[in-house]
Design an enzyme around this catalytic site. Structure first.
Site, PDB file in Angstrom:
ATOM      1  N   ARG A 267      -9.938   3.061  -7.016  1.00  0.00           N
ATOM      2  CA  ARG A 267      -8.646   2.478  -7.344  1.00  0.00           C
ATOM      3  C   ARG A 267      -7.790   3.565  -7.982  1.00  0.00           C
ATOM      4  O   ARG A 267      -8.275   4.370  -8.785  1.00  0.00           O
ATOM      5  CB  ARG A 267      -8.802   1.302  -8.322  1.00  0.00           C
ATOM      6  CG  ARG A 267      -9.367   0.040  -7.667  1.00  0.00           C
ATOM      7  CD  ARG A 267      -8.360  -0.576  -6.706  1.00  0.00           C
ATOM      8  NE  ARG A 267      -8.866  -1.770  -6.057  1.00  0.00           N
ATOM      9  CZ  ARG A 267      -9.490  -1.784  -4.894  1.00  0.00           C
ATOM     10  NH1 ARG A 267      -9.705  -0.635  -4.245  1.00  0.00           N
ATOM     11  NH2 ARG A 267      -9.894  -2.909  -4.350  1.00  0.00           N
ATOM     12  N   GLU A 296       1.020   1.421  -4.639  1.00  0.00           N
ATOM     13  CA  GLU A 296       0.819   1.540  -3.197  1.00  0.00           C
ATOM     14  C   GLU A 296       1.798   0.635  -2.464  1.00  0.00           C
ATOM     15  O   GLU A 296       1.817  -0.573  -2.727  1.00  0.00           O
ATOM     16  CB  GLU A 296      -0.628   1.186  -2.836  1.00  0.00           C
ATOM     17  CG  GLU A 296      -1.631   2.178  -3.407  1.00  0.00           C
ATOM     18  CD  GLU A 296      -3.068   1.916  -2.973  1.00  0.00           C
ATOM     19  OE1 GLU A 296      -3.298   0.905  -2.248  1.00  0.00           O
ATOM     20  OE2 GLU A 296      -3.949   2.699  -3.318  1.00  0.00           O
ATOM     21  N   HIS A 316      -4.958   4.842   1.722  1.00  0.00           N
ATOM     22  CA  HIS A 316      -5.913   3.761   1.463  1.00  0.00           C
ATOM     23  C   HIS A 316      -6.655   3.359   2.746  1.00  0.00           C
ATOM     24  O   HIS A 316      -6.607   2.219   3.201  1.00  0.00           O
ATOM     25  CB  HIS A 316      -5.208   2.544   0.864  1.00  0.00           C
ATOM     26  CG  HIS A 316      -6.135   1.685   0.037  1.00  0.00           C
ATOM     27  ND1 HIS A 316      -5.726   1.004  -1.079  1.00  0.00           N
ATOM     28  CD2 HIS A 316      -7.453   1.401   0.159  1.00  0.00           C
ATOM     29  CE1 HIS A 316      -6.739   0.324  -1.597  1.00  0.00           C
ATOM     30  NE2 HIS A 316      -7.797   0.562  -0.858  1.00  0.00           N
TER      31      HIS A 316
END
Length: 583
Positions: A267, A296, A316
């Site tokens: 994370r 994000e 990601h």
């Protein structure tokens, strides 16, 4: 859930609810009991296999890239919501749902984009998909490790700009180097296994991991400071929690082995991005490879890390393989569909959790726990009770995990005295908010591996609508056990009984004398009440006894009055049938 014994008449339930500041009587449902198909909103891209599976039992809507106000507008129209990491499921969403939203499914591992506190308060179950993308995330971590060590991304960009620059992109070997894995869970363990295959020594930092698990994989568990000081590579796989937020800050980078490299596929918030930039500038960290970011998508202009030649960035992609996407879709859909059907899920995030392998073993005891709660509170007069005491007799003693069983007892009790939505998710919270004192005792009993020998529930009051239910300590007391997979009520007060935790039962307290069974039976026959079973328990010959009679329908008030007039009958009550719900 199987039909439980205890259900008070609605008038009594209104009175009980009024004592807790409520005004109306409602039947509390499980996670889902509707006969119509539930509506599920899929708010982010989900694999086709998952969508197809959803359509078999649900009405499915898809709406991507919704604004917060759009999601709130939808909340009261849906029973379940499926998201990935990009959609924020805030308190406002649960408030807007007005109690309809029952399940939120997170297609992935982390649930930091879901307000778990609000979900619990509103009785909404949150489930995730913790296993399907494990290998994909580990593979991406190893891919970033190799790409960073050998400058693959930088060399590729150089080549595509027309350069042949072999000297600038000399890399570093991985064999013989040490990698520290932060977070030795499923993904971390898979990364460690692959790193050993590359010839690396592996350290792990995880305050919750066992030495046995690490040793079995040839991994050394160390402290955070030891991992920082000893490793050449640092691979992050911990969740984002208050304890891990900004764990890698200026203080941590000051302790890191100079010139080491860091990979983050966990994370973004576990690294303070500005601090990492400073560590790169000071050459404390030689390179970084990042798949996740604090925001994000991140703000590209002026970002301290994106665009640096010593940092590799991917958007990601940890779970972004075709196989993982399909696997995650199926896993989260199965969890959501099961939750909507009222079934227990090992993927539950904000409910008492037990490993998947023992859910089947626990099922009859879960039925027993709720049945005992309902039975006990169904015997209380309108004056209420002061506390709940639960005793578990088990060969496992203190090793028995009672969280799920406790929640089901509380659920059974609160269903009869509250108008709030009560389910497995919020049972503990509602009990706490209502100031209910709860005690639990584990007693080691017997041998073997069975979950429970028996369990009991007692309530702090002697004011009962069936005085035989009060034990020698002046508390309402019920006890039960599971026999051949079926939960039974085995004791009421000081009387031994054997009643399956289902259906409707009439209880009578009487003197132990001839003629009572016939008199009660004849009275019921007048109302054409069918009897499914009849048992009698007595304290001693010619003493008192209680009779339990299984009935298919409720006798009229006139017949109930006639039963109380049968010579020898002291009192009579009925555990009314409860609509079947599954938990």
């Amino acid at each position: 859930m199987q039909q439980a014994l205890a259900n008070r008449p609605c008038a009594a339930r209104r009175a009980a609810a009024a004592r807790f500041g409520r005004e109306r009587c409602v039947k509390v449902q499980a996670v889902s009991t509707a006969n119509t198909k539930p509506t599920v909103l899929v708010a982010e891209k989900l694999g086709a296999a998952g969508i197809d599976m959803l359509k078999q039992s649900c009405n499915v809507e898809t709406a991507y890239n919704m604004k917060p106000e759009e999601l709130c507008a939808k909340a009261s129209l849906i029973d379940a919501l499926i998201v990935r990491s990009g959609t924020k499921v805030t308190r406002a969403v649960f408030e807007a749902s007005k109690g309809r939203l029952k399940v939120v499914g997170r297609a992935g591992v982390g649930v930091d984009n879901v307000d778990l506190t609000a979900a619990t308060e509103y009785g909404c179950l949150v489930v995730n998909a913790p296993t399907a993308n494990t290998v994909a995330a580990a593979e991406h971590g190893i891919a970033l490790l190799c790409a960073m060590a050998r400058n693959v991304a930088q060399a590729d960009a150089s080549m595509k700009s027309g350069k042949w620059d072999r000297n600038t992109y000399v890399g570093t070997s991985m064999v013989g180097k040490t990698i520290a894995v932060y977070g030795f869970g499923k993904v971390g363990a898979e990364v460690a296994r692959r790193a050993k295959g590359l010839g690396m020594a592996v350290l792990a930092y995880d305050p919750y991991a066992s030495q046995e698990k690490a040793a079995a994989q040839g991994v050394s568990l160390v402290s955070f400071d030891e991992a920082l000081a000893q490793a050449d590579f640092h691979s992050l796989h911990m969740p984002l929690t208050p304890g891990t937020k900004n764990l890698f800050n200026d203080a941590a980078f000051a302790k890191i082995k100079k010139g080491s490299r860091i990979i983050n596929v966990a994370r973004g918030g576990v690294i303070e991005e500005a601090a990492l930039a400073r560590a790169l500038d000071a050459k404390l960290v030689a390179q970084a490879a990042l798949d996740v970011f604090m925001d994000e998508p991140p703000k590209f202009d002026g970002h301290p890390l994106i665009g640096r030649p010593d940092v590799i960035c991917t958007p990601h992609l940890g779970a972004s393989t075709m196989e993982a996407q399909e696997g995650v879709a199926i896993e989260v859909v199965e969890a959501v569909v099961d939750a909507l059907a009222g079934k227990l899920s090992s993927n539950a995030v904000n409910a008492p959790m037990v490993p998947a392998e023992i859910l089947k073993e626990l099922q009859p005891y879960i039925v027993l726990a709720e049945g005992l709660g309902k039975a006990a509170v169904g015997l209380v007069k309108d004056s209420g009770f002061t506390d709940i005491a639960i005793t578990y007799s088990s060969p496992r003693g203190d090793d028995l995990d009672t969280r799920l069983l406790r929640a089901m007892v509380i659920k059974g009790v609160l269903e009869e005295i509250t108008t709030a939505k009560v389910n497995l998710v919020n049972a503990d919270l509602l009990a706490k908010n209502r100031g209910l004192k709860l005690t639990e005792v584990n007693v080691r009993s017997g041998e073997g591996n069975e979950v429970l020998s028996s369990m009991s529930v007692s309530l702090g009051t002697s004011a009962s609508r069936f005085s035989a239910a009060v034990d020698k300590t002046n508390r309402i007391y019920v006890e039960g056990k599971v026999m051949n997979g079926t939960p039974f009520l085995t004791k009421i007060g000081n009387f031994d009984v054997e009643l399956a935790v289902q259906g409707s039962v009439m209880l009578t307290r009487q003197r132990d004398q001839p003629g009572i069974v016939g008199g009660v039976g004849m009275a019921l026959a007048k109302d054409k009440v069918n009897i499914s079973f009849m048992t009698v328990s007595r304290t001693a010959k010619d003493g008192e006894a209680i009779m339990a009679i299984g009935i298919d329908s409720e006798p009229s008030p006139a017949i109930m009055q006639e039963i109380t007039s049968v010579p020898g009958v002291v009192e009579v009550t009925i555990f009314k049938d409860v609509p079947q719900t599954e938990q």
